[in-house]
Design a protein around this motif. Structure first.
Motif, PDB file in Angstrom:
ATOM      1  N   GLN A   6      -0.602   6.824   1.835  1.00 25.32           N
ATOM      2  CA  GLN A   6      -0.653   7.074   0.395  1.00 25.32           C
ATOM      3  C   GLN A   6      -1.692   8.142   0.032  1.00 25.32           C
ATOM      4  OE1 GLN A   6      -1.315   3.064  -0.807  1.00 25.32           O
ATOM      5  NE2 GLN A   6       0.852   2.553  -0.865  1.00 25.32           N
ATOM      6  N   ASP A 111       8.529   6.251 -15.111  1.00 25.33           N
ATOM      7  CA  ASP A 111       7.626   5.169 -15.531  1.00 25.33           C
ATOM      8  C   ASP A 111       6.761   5.656 -16.691  1.00 25.33           C
ATOM      9  OD1 ASP A 111       6.402   2.724 -15.592  1.00 25.33           O
ATOM     10  OD2 ASP A 111       5.484   2.865 -13.609  1.00 25.33           O
ATOM     11  N   SER A 124      -1.882   2.185  -9.161  1.00 23.76           N
ATOM     12  CA  SER A 124      -0.689   1.403  -8.814  1.00 23.76           C
ATOM     13  C   SER A 124       0.589   2.085  -9.266  1.00 23.76           C
ATOM     14  CB  SER A 124      -0.786  -0.001  -9.414  1.00 23.76           C
ATOM     15  OG  SER A 124      -0.784   0.052 -10.835  1.00 23.76           O
ATOM     16  N   ARG A 125       0.555   2.708 -10.437  1.00 20.56           N
ATOM     17  CA  ARG A 125       1.763   3.364 -10.952  1.00 20.56           C
ATOM     18  C   ARG A 125       2.079   4.657 -10.203  1.00 20.56           C
ATOM     19  NH1 ARG A 125       3.976   1.135 -15.431  1.00 20.56           N
ATOM     20  NH2 ARG A 125       2.756  -0.529 -16.397  1.00 20.56           N
ATOM     21  N   LYS A 128       3.634   3.501  -6.924  1.00 21.82           N
ATOM     22  CA  LYS A 128       4.999   3.016  -7.186  1.00 21.82           C
ATOM     23  C   LYS A 128       5.960   4.177  -7.448  1.00 21.82           C
ATOM     24  CE  LYS A 128       7.652   0.291 -10.509  1.00 21.82           C
ATOM     25  NZ  LYS A 128       7.590  -0.465 -11.795  1.00 21.82           N
ATOM     26  N   LYS A 131       7.286   6.240  -4.535  1.00 20.97           N
ATOM     27  CA  LYS A 131       8.316   5.574  -3.725  1.00 20.97           C
ATOM     28  C   LYS A 131       9.665   5.540  -4.436  1.00 20.97           C
ATOM     29  CE  LYS A 131       4.924   2.500  -1.536  1.00 20.97           C
ATOM     30  NZ  LYS A 131       4.475   1.099  -1.385  1.00 20.97           N
ATOM     31  N   ASN A 132       9.665   5.930  -5.704  1.00 20.88           N
ATOM     32  CA  ASN A 132      10.892   5.812  -6.501  1.00 20.88           C
ATOM     33  C   ASN A 132      11.472   7.166  -6.905  1.00 20.88           C
ATOM     34  OD1 ASN A 132      10.912   3.008  -6.446  1.00 20.88           O
ATOM     35  ND2 ASN A 132       9.627   2.841  -8.260  1.00 20.88           N
TER      36      ASN A 132
END
Length: 200
Positions: A6, A111, A124-125, A128, A131-132
């Motif tokens: 990451q 998001d 965290s966002r 996330k 990965k999206n």
């Protein structure tokens, strides 16, 4: 503790407020992300995207210069002109602004993050979103809407179905009363005929 893979996430921040921009960039670098480039201007960010690979973009919804945040998202999503139309985008929004959120979903964000931004939420966002890639919010929120529409249509059909028997019953009642009246008239005629034959 952020994972090793990451740390390689490259981030673009587009925010016209200098304090917010500095806070987000400093926090992300401090948390171990490899690169966090920031701009206050949408045009500068588009130029940067055309020359560099980015994993996640954080875009303020209320940019002052040239292009607004929603317009910038739309330009990035334009497959004809964008250098990376599948770029994961997090839109930075004021608290509970439903109109901006709906506009962001329509434009194609992945998001949202609400001001004031916390470091924990920011990290965290970003992870996330990275990965999206390609998974837009408008694709995931359409399913509940379709289910609601289906339920509404089902209820309408049920309403029609329930309404139909009552109409049928009314027609049957009318037919029954007509039959009774016809029978009564026939009975009356028969009685008159029998009276006449008895007097002869």
């Amino acid at each position: 503790m952020i994972k090793t893979e990451q740390k390689a996430i490259k981030i673009l921040i587009v925010e016209d407020d200098s304090q917010t921009r500095f806070f987000m960039r400093s926090a992300l670098i401090r948390e171990g992300f490899k690169e966090a480039q920031s701009y206050e201007d949408a045009r500068q960010s588009l130029d940067y995207l055309s020359r560099n690979k980015v994993d996640v973009a954080l875009i303020d919804c209320d940019l002052d210069k040239h292009l607004g945040g929603i317009e910038l998202v739309s330009k990035i999503r334009d497959k004809k002109t964008s250098s990376d139309p599948t770029l994961p985008i997090i839109l930075i929004v004021p608290a509970k602004d439903s109109k901006i959120i709906q506009a962001g979903i329509k434009a194609g964000v992945n998001d949202f993050i609400v001001k004031p931004v916390s470091v924990k939420s920011l990290v965290s966002r970003v992870i996330k979103a990275s990965k999206n890639r390609g998974k837009l919010l408008r694709d995931t929120v359409s399913a509940p809407i379709e289910r609601r529409d289906h339920s509404r249509r089902k209820e309408e059909r049920r309403h029609v179905f329930l309404k139909a028997p009552s109409s049928l019953e009314k027609r049957e009642g009318d037919d029954r009363r007509d039959l009774e009246r016809r029978n009564a008239r026939k009975g009356k005629k028969k009685a008159v005929a029998e009276t006449k034959s008895a007097t002869k």
